[in-house]
Design an enzyme around this catalytic site. Structure first.
Site, PDB file in Angstrom:
ATOM      1  N   ASP A  42    -100.334 -65.254 -32.527  1.00 29.85           N
ATOM      2  CA  ASP A  42     -99.934 -63.883 -32.860  1.00 29.85           C
ATOM      3  C   ASP A  42    -101.147 -62.970 -32.856  1.00 29.85           C
ATOM      4  O   ASP A  42    -102.177 -63.282 -33.455  1.00 29.85           O
ATOM      5  CB  ASP A  42     -99.300 -63.851 -34.260  1.00 29.85           C
ATOM      6  CG  ASP A  42     -98.981 -62.426 -34.707  1.00 29.85           C
ATOM      7  OD1 ASP A  42     -98.092 -61.805 -34.088  1.00 29.85           O
ATOM      8  OD2 ASP A  42     -99.623 -61.927 -35.655  1.00 29.85           O
ATOM      9  N   TYR A  47    -105.640 -55.550 -33.842  1.00 30.34           N
ATOM     10  CA  TYR A  47    -106.612 -56.604 -34.153  1.00 30.34           C
ATOM     11  C   TYR A  47    -107.819 -56.552 -33.216  1.00 30.34           C
ATOM     12  O   TYR A  47    -108.850 -57.162 -33.487  1.00 30.34           O
ATOM     13  CB  TYR A  47    -105.992 -58.009 -34.055  1.00 30.34           C
ATOM     14  CG  TYR A  47    -104.819 -58.280 -34.977  1.00 30.34           C
ATOM     15  CD1 TYR A  47    -104.427 -57.371 -35.947  1.00 30.34           C
ATOM     16  CD2 TYR A  47    -104.101 -59.458 -34.889  1.00 30.34           C
ATOM     17  CE1 TYR A  47    -103.341 -57.624 -36.780  1.00 30.34           C
ATOM     18  CE2 TYR A  47    -103.027 -59.722 -35.714  1.00 30.34           C
ATOM     19  CZ  TYR A  47    -102.641 -58.795 -36.651  1.00 30.34           C
ATOM     20  OH  TYR A  47    -101.571 -59.057 -37.464  1.00 30.34           O
ATOM     21  N   HIS A 117     -95.319 -52.576 -35.020  1.00 30.09           N
ATOM     22  CA  HIS A 117     -96.232 -53.180 -36.001  1.00 30.09           C
ATOM     23  C   HIS A 117     -95.817 -52.927 -37.458  1.00 30.09           C
ATOM     24  O   HIS A 117     -95.807 -53.810 -38.278  1.00 30.09           O
ATOM     25  CB  HIS A 117     -97.665 -52.692 -35.773  1.00 30.09           C
ATOM     26  CG  HIS A 117     -98.683 -53.630 -36.354  1.00 30.09           C
ATOM     27  ND1 HIS A 117     -99.868 -53.912 -35.739  1.00 30.09           N
ATOM     28  CD2 HIS A 117     -98.698 -54.368 -37.483  1.00 30.09           C
ATOM     29  CE1 HIS A 117    -100.551 -54.775 -36.469  1.00 30.09           C
ATOM     30  NE2 HIS A 117     -99.855 -55.069 -37.539  1.00 30.09           N
ATOM     31  N   GLN A 248    -105.333 -78.529 -38.513  1.00 33.48           N
ATOM     32  CA  GLN A 248    -104.575 -79.779 -38.337  1.00 33.48           C
ATOM     33  C   GLN A 248    -103.531 -79.935 -39.443  1.00 33.48           C
ATOM     34  O   GLN A 248    -102.380 -80.289 -39.191  1.00 33.48           O
ATOM     35  CB  GLN A 248    -105.561 -80.961 -38.357  1.00 33.48           C
ATOM     36  CG  GLN A 248    -104.963 -82.290 -37.973  1.00 33.48           C
ATOM     37  CD  GLN A 248    -104.534 -82.348 -36.505  1.00 33.48           C
ATOM     38  OE1 GLN A 248    -105.368 -82.336 -35.619  1.00 33.48           O
ATOM     39  NE2 GLN A 248    -103.225 -82.394 -36.251  1.00 33.48           N
ATOM     40  N   GLU A 249    -103.965 -79.626 -40.664  1.00 37.95           N
ATOM     41  CA  GLU A 249    -103.068 -79.768 -41.829  1.00 37.95           C
ATOM     42  C   GLU A 249    -101.835 -78.878 -41.653  1.00 37.95           C
ATOM     43  O   GLU A 249    -100.701 -79.314 -41.899  1.00 37.95           O
ATOM     44  CB  GLU A 249    -103.889 -79.321 -43.051  1.00 37.95           C
ATOM     45  CG  GLU A 249    -103.284 -79.556 -44.390  1.00 37.95           C
ATOM     46  CD  GLU A 249    -104.246 -79.059 -45.491  1.00 37.95           C
ATOM     47  OE1 GLU A 249    -105.489 -79.041 -45.295  1.00 37.95           O
ATOM     48  OE2 GLU A 249    -103.732 -78.661 -46.542  1.00 37.95           O
TER      49      GLU A 249
HETATM   50  N1  LIG Z   1     -97.422 -57.879 -38.849  1.00 36.87           N
HETATM   51  C1  LIG Z   1     -98.214 -57.609 -39.827  1.00 36.87           C
HETATM   52  O1  LIG Z   1     -98.247 -56.503 -40.369  1.00 36.87           O
HETATM   53  C2  LIG Z   1     -99.058 -58.703 -40.303  1.00 36.87           C
HETATM   54  C3  LIG Z   1     -99.670 -58.540 -41.503  1.00 36.87           C
HETATM   55  C4  LIG Z   1    -100.417 -59.567 -41.943  1.00 36.87           C
HETATM   56  C5  LIG Z   1    -100.549 -60.698 -41.177  1.00 36.87           C
HETATM   57  N2  LIG Z   1     -99.956 -60.832 -39.993  1.00 36.87           N
HETATM   58  C6  LIG Z   1    -100.125 -62.045 -39.158  1.00 36.87           C
HETATM   59  O2  LIG Z   1     -99.972 -63.192 -39.984  1.00 36.87           O
HETATM   60  C7  LIG Z   1    -101.169 -63.972 -39.874  1.00 36.87           C
HETATM   61  C8  LIG Z   1    -101.401 -64.781 -41.132  1.00 36.87           C
HETATM   62  O3  LIG Z   1    -101.469 -63.999 -42.282  1.00 36.87           O
HETATM   63  P1  LIG Z   1    -102.824 -63.852 -43.104  1.00 36.87           P
HETATM   64  O4  LIG Z   1    -103.881 -63.537 -42.140  1.00 36.87           O
HETATM   65  O5  LIG Z   1    -102.538 -62.962 -44.238  1.00 36.87           O
HETATM   66  O6  LIG Z   1    -103.142 -65.314 -43.599  1.00 36.87           O
HETATM   67  P2  LIG Z   1    -102.558 -66.487 -44.521  1.00 36.87           P
HETATM   68  O7  LIG Z   1    -102.179 -67.564 -43.578  1.00 36.87           O
HETATM   69  O8  LIG Z   1    -101.589 -66.019 -45.529  1.00 36.87           O
HETATM   70  O9  LIG Z   1    -103.889 -66.876 -45.295  1.00 36.87           O
HETATM   71  C9  LIG Z   1    -105.088 -67.128 -44.631  1.00 36.87           C
HETATM   72  C10 LIG Z   1    -106.056 -67.706 -45.635  1.00 36.87           C
HETATM   73  O10 LIG Z   1    -105.565 -68.984 -46.061  1.00 36.87           O
HETATM   74  C11 LIG Z   1    -106.583 -69.973 -45.865  1.00 36.87           C
HETATM   75  N3  LIG Z   1    -105.928 -71.202 -45.389  1.00 36.87           N
HETATM   76  C12 LIG Z   1    -105.176 -71.364 -44.271  1.00 36.87           C
HETATM   77  N4  LIG Z   1    -104.729 -72.629 -44.181  1.00 36.87           N
HETATM   78  C13 LIG Z   1    -105.218 -73.282 -45.262  1.00 36.87           C
HETATM   79  C14 LIG Z   1    -105.115 -74.625 -45.735  1.00 36.87           C
HETATM   80  N5  LIG Z   1    -104.408 -75.548 -45.075  1.00 36.87           N
HETATM   81  N6  LIG Z   1    -105.760 -74.946 -46.894  1.00 36.87           N
HETATM   82  C15 LIG Z   1    -106.461 -74.026 -47.570  1.00 36.87           C
HETATM   83  N7  LIG Z   1    -106.608 -72.740 -47.184  1.00 36.87           N
HETATM   84  C16 LIG Z   1    -105.984 -72.380 -46.033  1.00 36.87           C
HETATM   85  C17 LIG Z   1    -107.517 -69.422 -44.822  1.00 36.87           C
HETATM   86  O11 LIG Z   1    -108.826 -69.852 -45.050  1.00 36.87           O
HETATM   87  P3  LIG Z   1    -109.584 -70.827 -43.988  1.00 36.87           P
HETATM   88  O12 LIG Z   1    -109.824 -69.985 -42.763  1.00 36.87           O
HETATM   89  O13 LIG Z   1    -110.796 -71.225 -44.709  1.00 36.87           O
HETATM   90  O14 LIG Z   1    -108.644 -71.961 -43.719  1.00 36.87           O
HETATM   91  C18 LIG Z   1    -107.430 -67.908 -45.066  1.00 36.87           C
HETATM   92  O15 LIG Z   1    -108.354 -67.511 -46.061  1.00 36.87           O
HETATM   93  C19 LIG Z   1    -102.247 -62.937 -39.515  1.00 36.87           C
HETATM   94  O16 LIG Z   1    -103.420 -63.503 -38.994  1.00 36.87           O
HETATM   95  C20 LIG Z   1    -101.488 -62.096 -38.533  1.00 36.87           C
HETATM   96  O17 LIG Z   1    -101.452 -62.724 -37.264  1.00 36.87           O
HETATM   97  C21 LIG Z   1     -99.201 -59.863 -39.558  1.00 36.87           C
END
Ligand SMILES: NC(=O)c1ccc[n+]([C@@H]2O[C@H](COP(=O)([O-])OP(=O)(O)OC[C@H]3O[C@@H](n4cnc5c(N)ncnc54)[C@H](OP(=O)(O)O)[C@@H]3O)[C@@H](O)[C@H]2O)c1
Length: 280
Positions: A42, A47, A117, A248-249
């Protein structure tokens, strides 16, 4: 990997968010992810990494050869067309040019998922224009991101159809039950962005005895239980990580199943607590 199907497109139940990732880090993450079986990424115009993702995915597919198709989603922000003198032109009603830019960057003639968006004035008209681009074959699935029940209804009233997808904030502290139920009743598929609330809920859930006992019962981690709770609702999960072991997890969630009472326990953790959009 399990999939949901929309418009004959198989969308993997776990994808990878790429917000704030660039350069060598992005390349390493996507390359490892593809090696592990991830095939849904995504991005968004906002971005600033569409070109990088297009290049990395294309290079990987060329290298692997006859690889599984990779699903890409990107988003129209309504503020992105650069007009004469490179001024940002508030072209909120015309995603056509923005789509051309995104397609070029992503090295594609067609984008799998193209989403508005977030809500902006005139979004109904923009959605109608996206439908026209879909008719031309430039988009497979049209959708929105962060739209409420009322806003989904406004699109239906204007365009005669609901968006095919809504990408929403969904995690155990923000279960969005009414929106999820409405989407299910009306055939709108859901993608859970921020399944870990940008990582903020993981320390809290990791000290919650109900959640840790579910995780222990299945010999899985708390993040895996969260992703499984999302998937078992028929919702695609879109976590983001830069860490190879987390990568991986997060994809190893297809070899166990939560019972209905475990699903209920997690449902009851809801606090209607929104963590908003991603922080840099
Ligand atoms: N459409 C929208 O308006 C919108 C808004 C927000 C997000 N998004 C999309 O959704 C995606 C994900 O949302 P988000 O970026 O808010 O992230 P999220 O997945 O809610 O959280 C990411 C955080 O979780 C940690 N993490 C991930 N897997 C983990 C695991 N197995 N164990 C421990 N920590 C873990 C990561 O750290 P590490 O890197 O250290 O693992 C990072 O700090 C975005 O990148 C984007 O593509 C879309």
């Amino acid at each position: 990997m399990d999939y949901i199907n929309i418009e004959n497109l198989d969308i993997p139940m776990v994808g990878l968010g790429t917000f704030s990732m660039h350069g060598e880090e992005l390349k390493a993450v996507i390359t490892s992810a593809m090696g592990m079986g991830y095939c849904f990424f995504d991005t968004a115009y906002r971005y600033g990494n569409e070109s990088e993702i297009g290049d990395i995915v294309k290079a990987q597919q060329d290298e692997i050869g006859n690889a599984a198709p990779v699903v890409l989603s990107t988003k129209y922000s309504g503020l992105q067309y650069r007009g004469r003198k490179n001024r940002l032109f508030l072209d909120k009603k015309s995603p056509k040019r923005a789509l051309s830019t995104s397609l070029h960057c992503l090295c594609r003639d067609n984008i799998d998922l193209y989403l508005l968006h977030s809500p902006f004035r005139g979004f109904q008209k923009a959605y109608e224009k996206m439908l026209k681009e879909k008719e031309k074959g430039r988009i497979t699935v049209t959708g929105v991101s962060g739209y409420s029940v009322d806003q989904l209804k406004m699109i239906k009233d204007y365009c005669g159809v609901y968006p095919m997808i809504d990408m929403i904030e969904l995690h155990p502290y923000h279960s969005s039950r009414a929106l999820v139920d409405f989407c299910k009743e009306n055939g709108i598929k859901l993608i859970a962005r921020s399944p870990f609330a940008h990582g903020e809920i993981l320390p809290l859930l990791s000290t919650d005895k109900d959640i840790t006992s579910i995780a222990n019962e299945h010999n899985k981690s708390v993040p895996q239980v969260v992703l499984r709770w999302i998937i078992q609702q028929g919702v695609v999960a879109l976590p983001r990580t830069k860490n190879p072991s987390h990568l991986q997890e997060n994809i190893n969630v297809f070899d166990f199943e939560l019972t209905s009472s475990e699903m209920h326990v997690i449902d009851m953790k809801n606090k209607d607590l929104s963590f908003g959009t991603v922080k840099r």
